[in-house]
Design a protein around this motif. Structure first.
Motif, mmCIF file in Angstrom:
data_model
loop_
_atom_site.group_PDB
_atom_site.id
_atom_site.type_symbol
_atom_site.label_atom_id
_atom_site.label_comp_id
_atom_site.label_asym_id
_atom_site.label_seq_id
_atom_site.Cartn_x
_atom_site.Cartn_y
_atom_site.Cartn_z
ATOM 1 N N HIS A 156 0.826 -1.210 0.000
ATOM 2 C CA HIS A 156 0.000 0.000 0.000
ATOM 3 C C HIS A 156 0.859 1.258 0.000
ATOM 4 O O HIS A 156 1.956 1.272 0.563
ATOM 5 C CB HIS A 156 -0.891 0.047 1.247
ATOM 6 N N LEU A 157 0.332 2.301 -0.591
ATOM 7 C CA LEU A 157 0.831 3.654 -0.401
ATOM 8 C C LEU A 157 -0.371 4.585 -0.387
ATOM 9 O O LEU A 157 -1.505 4.165 -0.624
ATOM 10 C CB LEU A 157 1.860 4.035 -1.469
ATOM 11 N N VAL A 158 -0.118 5.857 -0.112
ATOM 12 C CA VAL A 158 -1.201 6.820 0.058
ATOM 13 C C VAL A 158 -0.931 8.033 -0.815
ATOM 14 O O VAL A 158 0.216 8.485 -0.929
ATOM 15 C CB VAL A 158 -1.320 7.249 1.542
ATOM 16 N N ARG A 159 -1.964 8.554 -1.443
ATOM 17 C CA ARG A 159 -1.814 9.804 -2.196
ATOM 18 C C ARG A 159 -1.259 10.881 -1.269
ATOM 19 O O ARG A 159 -1.522 10.889 -0.060
ATOM 20 C CB ARG A 159 -3.147 10.228 -2.803
ATOM 21 N N SER A 160 -0.501 11.798 -1.819
ATOM 22 C CA SER A 160 0.322 12.683 -0.991
ATOM 23 C C SER A 160 -0.462 13.731 -0.213
ATOM 24 O O SER A 160 0.091 14.369 0.684
ATOM 25 C CB SER A 160 1.377 13.374 -1.863
ATOM 26 N N SER A 161 -1.727 13.930 -0.518
ATOM 27 C CA SER A 161 -2.509 14.910 0.237
ATOM 28 C C SER A 161 -3.112 14.309 1.501
ATOM 29 O O SER A 161 -3.794 15.004 2.255
ATOM 30 C CB SER A 161 -3.627 15.483 -0.639
ATOM 31 N N LEU A 162 -2.871 13.025 1.738
ATOM 32 C CA LEU A 162 -3.329 12.365 2.953
ATOM 33 C C LEU A 162 -2.145 11.694 3.630
ATOM 34 O O LEU A 162 -1.120 11.437 2.998
ATOM 35 C CB LEU A 162 -4.393 11.307 2.635
ATOM 36 N N GLN A 163 -2.284 11.381 4.916
ATOM 37 C CA GLN A 163 -1.209 10.658 5.583
ATOM 38 C C GLN A 163 -1.480 9.166 5.647
ATOM 39 O O GLN A 163 -0.587 8.365 5.459
ATOM 40 C CB GLN A 163 -0.972 11.182 6.998
ATOM 41 N N GLY A 164 -2.702 8.757 5.888
ATOM 42 C CA GLY A 164 -2.993 7.337 5.916
ATOM 43 C C GLY A 164 -3.164 6.787 7.318
ATOM 44 O O GLY A 164 -3.271 7.528 8.295
ATOM 45 N N PRO A 165 -3.177 5.456 7.434
ATOM 46 C CA PRO A 165 -3.525 4.802 8.701
ATOM 47 C C PRO A 165 -2.381 4.803 9.705
ATOM 48 O O PRO A 165 -1.654 3.828 9.868
ATOM 49 C CB PRO A 165 -3.883 3.381 8.260
ATOM 50 N N VAL A 166 -2.235 5.893 10.418
ATOM 51 C CA VAL A 166 -1.122 6.035 11.353
ATOM 52 C C VAL A 166 -1.210 5.041 12.508
ATOM 53 O O VAL A 166 -0.192 4.673 13.094
ATOM 54 C CB VAL A 166 -1.049 7.473 11.891
ATOM 55 N N THR A 167 -2.420 4.589 12.847
ATOM 56 C CA THR A 167 -2.531 3.629 13.944
ATOM 57 C C THR A 167 -1.907 2.287 13.576
ATOM 58 O O THR A 167 -1.410 1.573 14.455
ATOM 59 C CB THR A 167 -4.003 3.424 14.336
ATOM 60 N N PHE A 218 4.012 7.486 3.973
ATOM 61 C CA PHE A 218 3.317 6.482 3.169
ATOM 62 C C PHE A 218 3.249 6.875 1.694
ATOM 63 O O PHE A 218 2.478 6.281 0.938
ATOM 64 C CB PHE A 218 1.888 6.273 3.686
ATOM 65 N N ASN A 219 4.035 7.857 1.259
ATOM 66 C CA ASN A 219 3.888 8.315 -0.120
ATOM 67 C C ASN A 219 4.715 7.476 -1.085
ATOM 68 O O ASN A 219 5.441 6.558 -0.696
ATOM 69 C CB ASN A 219 4.201 9.810 -0.242
ATOM 70 N N VAL A 220 4.625 7.787 -2.366
ATOM 71 C CA VAL A 220 5.224 6.944 -3.397
ATOM 72 C C VAL A 220 6.741 6.898 -3.299
ATOM 73 O O VAL A 220 7.358 5.856 -3.581
ATOM 74 C CB VAL A 220 4.779 7.411 -4.800
ATOM 75 N N ILE A 221 7.362 7.988 -2.895
ATOM 76 C CA ILE A 221 8.826 8.007 -2.807
ATOM 77 C C ILE A 221 9.297 7.036 -1.730
ATOM 78 O O ILE A 221 10.215 6.229 -1.944
ATOM 79 C CB ILE A 221 9.320 9.438 -2.536
ATOM 80 N N ASN A 222 8.665 7.094 -0.573
ATOM 81 C CA ASN A 222 9.046 6.172 0.493
ATOM 82 C C ASN A 222 8.663 4.741 0.133
ATOM 83 O O ASN A 222 9.363 3.786 0.495
ATOM 84 C CB ASN A 222 8.384 6.584 1.806
ATOM 85 N N TYR A 223 7.565 4.580 -0.592
ATOM 86 C CA TYR A 223 7.151 3.242 -1.026
ATOM 87 C C TYR A 223 8.231 2.585 -1.879
ATOM 88 O O TYR A 223 8.632 1.440 -1.632
ATOM 89 C CB TYR A 223 5.848 3.346 -1.820
ATOM 90 N N ILE A 224 8.708 3.293 -2.874
ATOM 91 C CA ILE A 224 9.733 2.725 -3.761
ATOM 92 C C ILE A 224 11.003 2.419 -2.973
ATOM 93 O O ILE A 224 11.637 1.368 -3.164
ATOM 94 C CB ILE A 224 10.007 3.686 -4.929
ATOM 95 N N LYS A 225 11.380 3.314 -2.082
ATOM 96 C CA LYS A 225 12.578 3.097 -1.264
ATOM 97 C C LYS A 225 12.427 1.846 -0.393
ATOM 98 O O LYS A 225 13.310 0.981 -0.368
ATOM 99 C CB LYS A 225 12.828 4.315 -0.387
ATOM 100 N N GLU A 226 11.318 1.749 0.337
ATOM 101 C CA GLU A 226 11.134 0.641 1.280
ATOM 102 C C GLU A 226 10.985 -0.697 0.560
ATOM 103 O O GLU A 226 11.476 -1.725 1.027
ATOM 104 C CB GLU A 226 9.895 0.895 2.150
#
Length: 625
Positions: A156-167, A218-226
């Motif tokens: 999963h990743l999240v569009r950059s205008s949201l942060q996502g499921p931090v819990t 959770f954005n695309v840049i961190n997604y590709i890195k992780e």
């Protein structure tokens, strides 16, 4: 720009719980003191000590640590035995290696010592040898091999205008200097129940320790890195979630009335998913990402006011590699009334689900370039409490759907596990002695495995189910993997990590590769052995068959052979069109992003610069009866 959902309005996994205000309680202790920050009474505090004064420093907790909102129980006899054995191993190894015991416990040898001690006390769950205590090379030698093919079936990743499921990040990170102040308690264990290690909020992923929360985690840049630099992932299936809640001024969020309304409030749409796939595969020159289309079922979604037949629209516009649906999501439009709300649905609903299956089935031309096009991936489970129905995750709707649509592969995400993220309930299921056809009845998962057994087109996916149990509830993990192996066999189980929610998937890859079902459990319940061959199938070979992908890999990160590396400068290669699609650069609405403080960022920079993890825990431990 339209208003985006704030985390606390985006469903149960997005809410940011926090401690009560100090104004809501009276305290005899000085403001900002450790005692003033606790909810324990003076009598209870007299029986406790701050956890950070514990000089042991084990890589895994050996006693319950409370954040001050519940009374910790005393250290159990088994926990004492684990602690004593870790100390014995650490003292011996640190002397031989010429370092302090605390320094040793911060190395891979410290983890090896902890795994050995846990095996001796709780049962043989982890493949680890005494040799690994004395050096990282030996520890790495028994870890996931460099030529391991990994197809992560759920990311999963999240569009950059949201942060996502931090819990979800919080439960994986465990209680530390960052999560403690932000959340107060384990978001999925607020009453402080114990996991098998004796903790109420034990970290799943040690790499997340003290890692700060940022708006882009959770954005695309961190997604590709992780995914492609920090793990051995060869191919990742990028998923999405049509789990939208529409804000209502002054009231509770409601379900959407149409596809457009739902897409506006989702963390990632099918179009965005496909956009990331196309970009990564283009710059890598090979297939590194697959993209899910979204299952919006019901007659209303065949006649959407904007898209018409939305399933056909997705096929024509961005050619999904497979499909993702949520029975529990409000994604079924069962009529053409523009004002009616979407609702939950079930797999075997002839009037609601089957017309959408028919659209997919008739588009056989897609199979040539997208061989997994007939893979129907469905979220089931992670829904504790009543009602016990297929719409929430009960698997009783699977047999008819699998029988009626034999050309499809039904990949059941989370293997229908009922508890959400903290598996105490599943452990009690096992300990209760209640059996289903001769094995412990783990709510919904045992039932799923037995119902799915006769259908060769039904697969078990273990995303989150594995992550939530393999470290903190290893007995649960052993029974789940044992039952899936027993009823479905090693060829019908697929690995999914649910990353980025829990950080890079590498810790899960390593944990599964080392994990073993104890011989005693296998003999008692008739579970097969979890061999290296079976692990290779689960971690990637089974999914490669479902998507008809080659499985030859050459390097540490799945590079070589049919798979080429993602360029290190990938961030500079992101085109403006993808930035626009993913809303990169758009401001995050106030309150939609939880960010940890500058101290935590400084701590992360210190660790990145070569600092050493110190295994310190913060909270309260029971030191008196």
């Amino acid at each position: 720009m339209e208003e985006k959902l704030h985390p606390e309005k985006s469903g149960p996994f997005f809410r940011v719980p926090g401690k009560k205000s100090h104004l809501e309680k009276s305290s005899p202790f000085p403001p900002e003191s450790r005692e003033e920050d606790a909810w324990l009474s003076e009598r209870q505090l007299a029986k406790c000590s701050p956890a950070e004064v514990d000089q042991f420093g084990s890589p895994v907790p050996t006693r319950m640590v409370s954040n001050g909102e519940y009374m910790p129980i005393a250290q159990t006899e088994k926990q004492k035995r684990v602690e004593a054995r870790i100390l014995e191993l650490a003292d011996s190894a640190s002397k031989r290696l010429g370092m302090s015991r605390r320094m040793f416990l911060a190395t891979t040898g410290g983890f090896a010592a902890a795994f050995l001690a846990m095996n001796e006390v709780f049962g043989h769950f982890f493949n680890v040898s005494l040799l690994e205590v004395f050096g990282p090379a030996a520890y790495a030698a028994t870890g996931a091999p460099a030529n391991l093919y990994v197809l992560d079936d759920q990311t999963h990743l999240v569009r950059s205008s949201l942060q996502g499921p931090v819990t979800l990040r919080a439960i994986a990170q465990g209680y530390d200097e960052v999560t403690g102040p932000l959340f107060g308690v384990n978001p999925f264990n607020p009453t402080g129940l114990n996991d098998e290690l004796g903790g109420a909020w034990t970290a799943w992923n040690p790499a997340l320790h003290n890692k700060p929360y940022t708006c882009d985690m959770f954005n695309v840049i961190n997604y590709i890195k992780e995914m492609f630099f920090d793990s051995q992932t060869t191919v990742a299936v990028l998923s999405n979630a049509n789990f939208a809640a529409i804000p209502v001024p002054g009231g509770n969020p409601r379900a959407p009335t149409n596809v457009t309304e739902s897409l506006t409030h989702e963390i990632l749409t099918g179009e965005q998913t496909a956009g990331v796939r196309d970009f990564v595969n283009q710059i890598a020159g090979s297939t590194r990402v697959l993209a899910h289309g979204q299952l919006y079922v019901g007659i209303g979604n065949l006649h959407d006011p904007v898209f018409g037949d939305f399933t056909q629209f997705q096929i024509d516009a961005f050619h999904p590699d497979s499909w993702k649906g949520y029975n529990i999501a409000p994604a079924a439009k069962v009529d053409t009334d523009p004002n009616s709300l979407m609702r939950m649905w079930r797999l075997d609903d002839v009037a609601v689900a089957y017309p959408i299956y028919a659209v997919i089935a008739r588009n056989t031309q897609e199979l040539k370039k997208h061989p997994g096009f007939f893979n129907i991936c469905v979220h089931k489970g992670l829904a504790p409490g009543p009602p016990d129905i297929p719409e929430r995750g009960n698997p009783t709707d699977i047999p008819k759907a699998a029988s009626d649509w034999p050309q499809f592969n039904f990949i059941i995400y989370h293997s229908s596990i009922r508890p959400a993220f903290f598996d105490y309930e599943s452990l009690q299921d096992i300990r209760s002695g209640v059996l289903r056809e001769g094995v412990p009845d783990i709510s919904w998962t045992t039932q799923f495995a037995q119902l799915a057994a006769p259908f060769p087109n039904v697969y078990a996916e273990i995303g989150t189910t594995l992550a939530s149990s393999i470290v903190t509830f290893p007995t649960v993990a052993a029974h789940i993997l044992g039952q899936l192996m027993k009823y479905l066999g090693p060829n019908r189980i697929v690995f999914g990590s649910d990353s980025l929610w829990y950080g890079s998937p590498q810790w899960q890859i390593e944990a599964l590769w080392r994990f073993e079902i104890p011989e005693g459990l296998r003999e008692k319940w008739g579970y097969p052995e979890l061999t290296k061959s079976a692990k290779r199938k689960i971690l990637g070979l089974n999914s490669a068959r479902l998507y008809r992908l080659p499985t030859a890999v050459g390097g540490q990160h799945g590079d070589g052979g049919a798979y080429k590396p993602v360029p290190p400068n990938f961030e500079q290669l992101i085109p403006d069109s993808l930035k626009t699609l993913l809303e990169i650069g758009q401001p995050v609405p106030p309150g939609a992003c939880v960010v940890s403080d500058n101290f935590s960022k400084m701590k992360e920079e210190y660790l990145a610069g070569g600092g050493q993890r110190n295994n310190t825990r913060y909270g309260w431990i029971r030191t008196a009866a």
